[in-house]
Scaffold this active site. Structure first.
Site, PDB file in Angstrom:
ATOM      1  N   ASP A  89      83.404  -0.664  10.848  1.00  0.00           N
ATOM      2  CA  ASP A  89      83.083   0.276   9.955  1.00  0.00           C
ATOM      3  C   ASP A  89      83.289   1.689  10.267  1.00  0.00           C
ATOM      4  O   ASP A  89      83.323   1.680  11.647  1.00  0.00           O
ATOM      5  CB  ASP A  89      81.710  -0.093   9.446  1.00  0.00           C
ATOM      6  CG  ASP A  89      81.373   0.397   7.963  1.00  0.00           C
ATOM      7  OD1 ASP A  89      82.348   1.444   7.347  1.00  0.00           O
ATOM      8  OD2 ASP A  89      80.362   0.340   7.395  1.00  0.00           O
ATOM      9  N   ASP A 124      84.586   6.501   3.805  1.00  0.00           N
ATOM     10  CA  ASP A 124      84.505   6.728   2.340  1.00  0.00           C
ATOM     11  C   ASP A 124      83.337   7.517   2.168  1.00  0.00           C
ATOM     12  O   ASP A 124      82.577   7.783   3.170  1.00  0.00           O
ATOM     13  CB  ASP A 124      84.203   5.448   1.640  1.00  0.00           C
ATOM     14  CG  ASP A 124      83.576   4.439   2.291  1.00  0.00           C
ATOM     15  OD1 ASP A 124      83.703   4.213   3.374  1.00  0.00           O
ATOM     16  OD2 ASP A 124      82.502   4.118   1.602  1.00  0.00           O
ATOM     17  N   CYS A 274      62.282 -25.564   6.520  1.00  0.00           N
ATOM     18  CA  CYS A 274      63.745 -25.586   6.912  1.00  0.00           C
ATOM     19  C   CYS A 274      63.907 -26.526   8.030  1.00  0.00           C
ATOM     20  O   CYS A 274      62.869 -26.793   8.750  1.00  0.00           O
ATOM     21  CB  CYS A 274      63.916 -24.324   7.509  1.00  0.00           C
ATOM     22  SG  CYS A 274      65.640 -24.002   8.066  1.00  0.00           S
ATOM     23  N   CYS A 276      66.883 -26.160  10.153  1.00  0.00           N
ATOM     24  CA  CYS A 276      67.807 -25.715  11.128  1.00  0.00           C
ATOM     25  C   CYS A 276      67.046 -26.122  12.543  1.00  0.00           C
ATOM     26  O   CYS A 276      65.840 -26.436  12.629  1.00  0.00           O
ATOM     27  CB  CYS A 276      67.841 -24.313  10.725  1.00  0.00           C
ATOM     28  SG  CYS A 276      66.563 -23.035  11.616  1.00  0.00           S
ATOM     29  N   CYS A 279      63.752 -24.162  13.397  1.00  0.00           N
ATOM     30  CA  CYS A 279      62.770 -24.720  12.507  1.00  0.00           C
ATOM     31  C   CYS A 279      62.308 -25.980  12.765  1.00  0.00           C
ATOM     32  O   CYS A 279      60.987 -26.345  12.914  1.00  0.00           O
ATOM     33  CB  CYS A 279      62.627 -24.412  11.111  1.00  0.00           C
ATOM     34  SG  CYS A 279      63.001 -22.734  10.782  1.00  0.00           S
TER      35      CYS A 279
HETATM   36  N1  GUN Z   1      77.838  -0.112   4.497  1.00  0.00           N
HETATM   37  C1  GUN Z   1      77.161  -0.635   3.441  1.00  0.00           C
HETATM   38  N2  GUN Z   1      77.569   0.333   2.515  1.00  0.00           N
HETATM   39  C2  GUN Z   1      78.767   1.072   2.747  1.00  0.00           C
HETATM   40  C3  GUN Z   1      79.493   1.986   2.112  1.00  0.00           C
HETATM   41  O1  GUN Z   1      79.425   2.135   0.853  1.00  0.00           O
HETATM   42  N3  GUN Z   1      80.524   2.412   2.869  1.00  0.00           N
HETATM   43  C4  GUN Z   1      80.603   1.902   4.180  1.00  0.00           C
HETATM   44  N4  GUN Z   1      81.969   2.538   4.838  1.00  0.00           N
HETATM   45  N5  GUN Z   1      80.073   1.261   4.843  1.00  0.00           N
HETATM   46  C5  GUN Z   1      78.955   0.754   4.108  1.00  0.00           C
HETATM   47 ZN    ZN Z   2      65.029 -22.499   9.902  1.00  0.00          ZN
END
Ligand code: GUN
Ligand code: ZN
Length: 647
Positions: A89, A124, A274, A276, A279
């Site tokens: 990201d 963005d 749970c 898993c 748990c």
């Molecule tokens: N992570 C959570 N929401 C967003 C978003 O709107 N844009 C970006 N780039 N990362 C995110």
């Molecule tokens: Zn669990």
């Protein structure tokens, strides 16, 4: 980057995505990896949960001198020690959370490319739900500008271009459409974290639907910041392929357990509900007492187990064709989610979703509550009754709903009608709406389980459809054998119920007039010795149709296809393929999307279709995997599975 559909249900899909670092089966989650603080390492995730892809943040790496140096020198895969696929990201979310931080939108894309990210993300601009429309329009304009500049720099990295637009449906759709025009590879739906934090799921549904409406359907869609499994079934049913989760850590830090039905705090758990490995290892009391750091890791692991388990259930539901059932069950456990399903009752949304809904299913349709009747496949069958089905006679007799199959339940009464050759249509007033008797074995009329007592809302809705259906028709109700007295018997024309069934089913499945075209000749119907059900239909001794036992619908044979091809004008039922592909298809090979040049816009996934060349010569018959817009958009994967070729 290759992305292809393998199977599907609702508007959800199972796809295969191939990156430089391997293949990923979707829908899936990208666990968020913080390179400064790996509670569970990606390698460990791969061992424990089969993790094929993770997401990390390039901005965090970029601003840390040491991390930046390693990433640039050795690559991001070495940095977090993971040889699977890595998405990065860009820092958009950090800008949103921490306010004024300096990131250059060009520099951060180049950086992601240079550290070898498989899928990078543009910087963005985050749009929030409380912003004014004019403000959001500016944000979206800037996001699109950045996307346009960024695609030129991506090199061999796939680039994710985020759809923004706050809660304004028109802006979302426009943004999605604009981003689809440029060379982007992956589409996150962004700006939705505040909606999810406040359980504003109706708004979220609108954001997803309108983003999807504008997006190129052949690209992966990611719901940015969605990490709670509660929302997964619905988001997948609307067409999301990826989620990302830091929720597993965030919740674990607060000693909170994720479950498909919601969240539970450790202090409120008497037992761990749970099975898993975590748990199973501890009792709730034992877990409460262990060292805080270990406890957080253990709960984070539980959270990921549950998250991946829910994804397995979703993928199974897609394969079995009962994803809507899972969506409704999950919604029934959360009032906000239940409220959000109301969005799907809107006609415009039903129309949109219907395009992606498969026409046949492996399993019966199960009623779960008031939302069931609004499923896209029920919407479609109701629409088709109005547009494709037609009554053979002027008068219709209405029977109340009996046991299924209706034709067996009412066999004695029906035989009276047929013995006298009364010219009457028979209609059942069922909990799914009107069912012409001869369609009683067709999906979903026979393959649906509704309780005897249904909710009042469904009942009201069905009454309306029924009333619309019989409007302007001459209908009478069955009150006993005397009902028939006033009908003259027709001695000349013998009514054959099997032929009526074949004809009306063909009309519903292929379009009005299909039955007449296929049954134009000497008809022979072969039935199963065991069940007495129709199996094969021959016209002038040519095998034209087979009726499937599981859904009472037809498999189209080549000789049947020839008859439909002759009587239905182009482009009806056609998938038109490139000359290059025609030769292979004549050899029995399936049709790949990239060779499709046109397609009937009314064809739906799993519909039977006519495969033709540019001159509309019939070359084969097959079964669609995609609808028209998908066939024309996808560059990879199968569009039609060829069954019988003309050579
Ligand atoms: N992570 C959570 N929401 C967003 C978003 O709107 N844009 C970006 N780039 N990362 C995110
Ligand atoms: Zn669990």
């Amino acid at each position: 980057m290759k992305f292809e559909i393998k199977d599907r249900d609702a508007a959800g899909r199972i796809c295969k995505l191939s990156t430089k670092h391997g293949t990923i089966i979707t829908p899936t989650i990208l666990p968020v990896i913080n390179p400064n603080k790996m509670l569970i390492t990606p390698k460990e995730m791969k061992n424990l949960f089969g993790t094929e892809i993770v997401i990390t943040n390039s901005y965090i790496i970029f601003k840390d001198k040491k991390l930046k140096k390693i990433a640039l020198a050795k690559g991001v895969h070495k940095l977090i020690e993971f040889n699977g696929s890595i998405m990065t990201d860009s820092g958009t979310f950090q800008s949103y959370v921490y306010g004024d931080i300096k990131i250059d939108p060009i520099e951060i894309v180049e950086f992601q490319r240079d550290i070898g990210s498989d899928i990078g993300t543009i910087l963005d601009v985050f749009s929030t739900p409380d912003q004014k429309k004019t403000e959001v329009e500016k944000i979206v304009k800037e996001t699109i500008n950045r996307a346009k500049k960024s695609v030129k720099l991506k090199g061999d990295m796939a680039l994710a271009c985020t759809v923004q637009g706050s809660i304004y449906s028109d802006i979302r759709q426009k943004c999605a459409k604009q981003l689809s025009k440029i060379d982007s590879d992956f589409f996150p739906i962004g700006g939705v974290v505040p909606l999810m934090e406040n359980q504003r799921y109706s708004d979220l549904v609108r954001c997803i639907i309108y983003s999807k409406k504008g997006l190129n359907p052949s690209k992966p869609v990611h719901l940015f910041g969605a990490g709670h499994p509660l929302i997964f079934p619905l988001a997948v049913a609307l067409g999301c392929d990826f989620f990302d989760s830091s929720a597993y850590v965030k919740y674990a830090n607060d000693e909170r357990f994720l479950f498909p039905w919601g969240t539970e705090k450790l202090e409120n758990l008497n037992e761990l509900p749970c099975s898993c490995p975590i748990c199973s290892k501890y009792s709730a009391n034992e877990l409460r007492k262990i060292d805080k750091k270990i406890k957080t890791i253990e709960i984070a692991k539980h959270n990921l187990y549950v998250t991946y388990l829910e994804l397995k259930k979703i993928r199974n539901a897609i394969v079995n064709g009962n994803l809507w059932e899972l969506v409704e069950k999950r919604a029934n456990s959360n009032p906000y989610l239940l409220e959000a399903l109301k969005e799907l009752r809107k006609k415009e949304n039903k129309k949109f979703l219907e395009q992606f809904e498969p026409t046949c299913k492996k399993k019966a349709l199960f009623y779960t509550g008031i939302n069931t009747i609004h499923r896209p496949d029920l919407f479609r069958i109701q629409q088709r009754l109005f547009t494709r089905y037609f009554e053979k006679y002027d008068t219709t007799i209405v029977f109340p709903e009996g046991k299924k199959p209706f034709s067996q339940f009412y066999s004695e009464k029906i035989s009276r009608i047929f013995k006298r050759n009364c010219e009457i249509n028979i209609l059942i007033d069922s909990s799914l709406g009107p069912v012409p008797l001869e369609l009683d074995e067709m999906y979903p009329f026979a393959q649906s389980i509704f309780p005897e007592l249904i909710d009042l809302e469904t009942e009201k809705y069905i009454i309306k459809i029924f009333d619309d259906f019989i409007k302007n028709k001459n209908t009478i109700c069955w009150i006993g054998p005397e009902t028939l007295k006033e009908f003259k018997s027709n001695k000349n024309d013998c009514i054959d119920f099997d032929i009526l069934r074949v004809s009306s089913t063909a009309d519903m499945q292929f379009g009005r007039g299909a039955g007449k075209s296929i049954l134009n000749g000497n008809i022979r119907i072969l039935k199963s010795k065991k069940t007495g059900k129709i199996r094969n239909i021959f016209c002038n001794e040519k095998h034209v149709l087979s009726m499937r036992a599981e859904d009472g619908m037809f498999t189209l044979k080549l000789d049947g296809a020839k008859l439909l091809h002759k009587s239905f004008k182009y482009p009806k039922l056609r998938v038109v393929v490139d000359d290059d592909a025609a030769l292979f298809i004549k050899d029995g090979k399936s049709v790949f999307s990239k060779f499709v040049i046109e397609c009937d816009p009314e064809l739906r996934p799993f519909d039977e279709c006519l495969i033709v060349d540019k001159n509309d010569e019939l070359i084969a018959v097959g079964r669609c995997l995609l609808n028209r817009i998908e066939m024309l958009s996808f560059n990879y994967g199968m569009a039609v599975k060829t069954r019988e070729a003309s050579n």
